[in-house]
Design an enzyme around this catalytic site. Structure first.
Site, PDB file in Angstrom:
ATOM      1  N   SER A 247      37.529   1.841  42.147  1.00 27.70           N
ATOM      2  CA  SER A 247      36.723   1.475  43.393  1.00 27.70           C
ATOM      3  C   SER A 247      37.305   0.079  43.861  1.00 27.70           C
ATOM      4  O   SER A 247      37.716  -0.647  43.002  1.00 27.70           O
ATOM      5  CB  SER A 247      35.413   1.468  43.244  1.00 27.70           C
ATOM      6  OG  SER A 247      35.025   0.494  42.554  1.00 27.70           O
ATOM      7  N   LYS A 248      36.796  -0.255  44.995  1.00 29.77           N
ATOM      8  CA  LYS A 248      37.230  -1.532  45.639  1.00 29.77           C
ATOM      9  C   LYS A 248      36.541  -2.797  44.877  1.00 29.77           C
ATOM     10  O   LYS A 248      37.066  -3.846  44.509  1.00 29.77           O
ATOM     11  CB  LYS A 248      36.661  -1.591  47.066  1.00 29.77           C
ATOM     12  CG  LYS A 248      37.967  -2.377  47.813  1.00 29.77           C
ATOM     13  CD  LYS A 248      37.582  -2.364  49.309  1.00 29.77           C
ATOM     14  CE  LYS A 248      38.897  -2.758  50.128  1.00 29.77           C
ATOM     15  NZ  LYS A 248      38.719  -2.547  51.605  1.00 29.77           N
ATOM     16  N   ARG A 249      35.263  -2.504  44.323  1.00 30.16           N
ATOM     17  CA  ARG A 249      34.428  -3.381  43.719  1.00 30.16           C
ATOM     18  C   ARG A 249      35.012  -3.858  42.427  1.00 30.16           C
ATOM     19  O   ARG A 249      35.098  -4.811  42.108  1.00 30.16           O
ATOM     20  CB  ARG A 249      32.954  -2.786  43.595  1.00 30.16           C
ATOM     21  CG  ARG A 249      31.922  -4.022  43.459  1.00 30.16           C
ATOM     22  CD  ARG A 249      30.773  -3.395  43.487  1.00 30.16           C
ATOM     23  NE  ARG A 249      30.235  -2.204  44.287  1.00 30.16           N
ATOM     24  CZ  ARG A 249      29.879  -1.003  43.517  1.00 30.16           C
ATOM     25  NH1 ARG A 249      29.695  -1.059  42.339  1.00 30.16           N
ATOM     26  NH2 ARG A 249      29.464   0.007  44.452  1.00 30.16           N
ATOM     27  N   SER A 250      35.658  -2.711  41.723  1.00 28.12           N
ATOM     28  CA  SER A 250      36.089  -3.180  40.549  1.00 28.12           C
ATOM     29  C   SER A 250      37.465  -3.219  40.300  1.00 28.12           C
ATOM     30  O   SER A 250      38.164  -4.068  39.433  1.00 28.12           O
ATOM     31  CB  SER A 250      35.868  -1.909  39.320  1.00 28.12           C
ATOM     32  OG  SER A 250      35.894  -0.746  39.930  1.00 28.12           O
ATOM     33  N   GLY A 252      39.502  -3.871  43.553  1.00 30.71           N
ATOM     34  CA  GLY A 252      39.904  -4.641  44.485  1.00 30.71           C
ATOM     35  C   GLY A 252      40.848  -3.885  45.565  1.00 30.71           C
ATOM     36  O   GLY A 252      40.668  -2.770  45.676  1.00 30.71           O
TER      37      GLY A 252
END
Ligand code: GLU
Length: 494
Positions: A247-250, A252
């Protein structure tokens, strides 16, 4: 037959186009193209709070960039609210659904009691058995209600044949009476998605295994609405090496298709890589043209187990999966040079590397340059970063090249201008004549040929490795080579 093959890609526009979403779109597209069917793009924008225009734009641009074209749509789920409401009413009228007036507090209390008693947690069907008068009384009192689907109470199960996972069965008693319309009157995904697929005459639903929890319930909805159940094929998830969802959160930016576009990847190279994350041709072929892939693709060969996306956070060059970089390099290094030049032109212009003559008398020189440079490159971006030295004098030198091939041999500071003068005197400037000149120079100084050669590579291109240096001399031309070698002193000062 082909008319009957209709697939869909129904993203929820709540973010960017994730590479997992792109893979879903791609597999649906491949199947539709192989069977002369249709791909429908449907934007599932019913979650008004989370859906954004920007996300819709990103999804559409991402698909266009990837070359995944669709035949119908984009349709917007919100435009079909009447269909969803009508289906909910149909299910109520036909006795497949009921109004549930339980409050959130009621439900919480029931859940806690069930957990304490260690019985199955799930709605206890209180409202399923309300009499007509009881329902009327609550409605008259304006009590809010949700609409729940009536899962059969008899013994038995609901099943479907998954093209990937095989026979999938679930006992009725393991499925709770699920909510299909919220208390604010808004129908939920489980209903809307089926209603839309029925209206769009979808024949095959190819989606991620994260939807497995929905499918049995959705099959019940199809049946209750008297519609044929489509073929289902559930694809494995794409996880990182720690088996975590990417995911973008983990992870980038590298999970967004846009990042690949902006970082010099070729759309088909990304498709080629994505398809193999979750599907296999049955042999070890890794490079497919569009036509080959369309021919080779089958739903049955979608993998059952999760695929791994290798992500190396700490290595800026290989931050994305090395296999993707190699696939990209393969296409980059073998593609038509005119096509490559056209792709690079805007980026080279932005980087101040483009000359007008590249479109005319220097066209051939440009093509040869790209051909020589690309031997070591992985992305389009490399041409304007590592590749600057092929085009202009002001480039950054790879620090390793500077250390190992320049500064380590302090004498080079005097030798480069000497070598420059020798090369300046050559009346023919070819790979052969340069080779003779450098050889003589090394012999006179009694040093290994590698010292002036590797030094010159650093001074001329800023790199530690590259194509044959004599070819580089000849290709860059006498003027450039002499100028840069004469000016080499600057690297010793820095
Ligand atoms: N909007 C859903 C999603 O993006 C669609 C799921 C489906 O394919 O049914 O996950």
């Amino acid at each position: 037959m082909a008319d009957d093959v209709r697939l869909r890609f129904p993203p929820s526009p709540t973010g960017y186009l994730h590479i997992g979403g792109a893979r879903t779109a791609l597999l649906n597209w491949l199947y539709a193209r192989k069977h002369g069917g249709k791909l429908i793009l449907r934007i599932e924008d019913t979650d008004a709070e989370r859906s954004t225009e920007e996300s819709i734009k990103g999804i559409i641009e991402g698909m266009e960039w990837l070359g995944i074209d669709w035949d119908e749509g984009p349709y917007f789920q919100t435009e079909f609210a009447a269909d969803h409401n009508k289906a909910a009413q149909t299910l109520l009228d036909s006795g497949h659904a009921y109004k549930c007036f339980c409050t959130k507090e009621d439900l919480d209390a029931k859940r806690e009691a069930a957990m304490a008693a260690k019985t199955t947690v799930g709605y206890d069907k209180t409202c399923r058995h309300l009499s007509g008068e009881e329902i009327q009384a609550r409605e008259d009192a304006g009590t809010p209600f949700v609409i729940r689907f009536k899962v059969p109470e008899r013994e038995g199960s609901v099943s479907y044949d998954d093209k990937v996972l095989g026979y999938m069965e679930r006992a009725y008693c393991d499925i709770e009476d699920f909510v299909i319309v919220r208390s604010n009157g808004k129908p939920l995904y489980l209903l809307c998605n089926v209603v839309d697929d029925i209206r769009d005459r979808i024949s095959h639903v190819v989606r991620g295994q994260d939807h497995l929890t929905n499918t049995h319930r959705q099959v019940l909805v199809y049946k209750a609405l008297g519609a044929p159940v489509p073929v289902f094929a559930h694809m494995p998830l794409t996880l990182d090496t720690n088996k975590k969802k990417i995911s973008k959160r983990s992870h980038g930016e590298i999970v967004a298709v846009q990042w690949y576009r902006d970082n010099g990847f070729l759309p088909w190279a990304l498709c080629n890589f994505l398809v193999l994350l979750g599907w296999s041709p049955g042999d070890d072929t890794e490079i497919f043209s569009k036509e080959e892939l369309i021919q080779a693709f089958t739903l049955e060969r979608i993998n059952k187990s999760n695929s791994i996306f290798n992500y190396k956070k700490d290595d800026p060059k290989f931050i994305t999966d090395p296999k993707l970089l190699h696939t990209n390099a393969h296409y980059l290094r073998t593609m038509d040079l005119a096509e490559l030049a056209a792709l690079l032109k805007p980026q080279m212009q932005a980087a101040g590397l483009w000359r007008d003559s590249f479109d005319s008398e220097q066209k051939e020189w440009l093509h040869t340059t790209l051909d020589m440079a690309r031997e070591r490159f992985y992305t389009l971006k490399d041409f304007t970063t590592e590749g600057r030295g092929w085009f202009v004098d002001d480039f950054d030198m790879d620090p390793k090249a500077l250390q190992k091939n320049v500064l380590k041999h302090g004498e080079l500071k005097e030798w480069f201008p000497e070598l420059a003068e020798r090369l300046e005197r050559l009346t023919t400037f070819t790979a052969e004549s340069c080779k003779e000149a450098v050889k003589e120079f090394a012999a006179e100084k009694d040093i290994k040929l590698g010292i002036p050669m590797n030094g010159a590579r650093a001074i001329l291109l800023g790199q530690i490795k590259g194509p044959s240096m004599f070819d580089v001399f000849a290709h860059l031309g006498q003027e450039t080579v002499v100028r840069r070698l004469k000016d080499a002193g600057k690297w010793f000062e820095a």
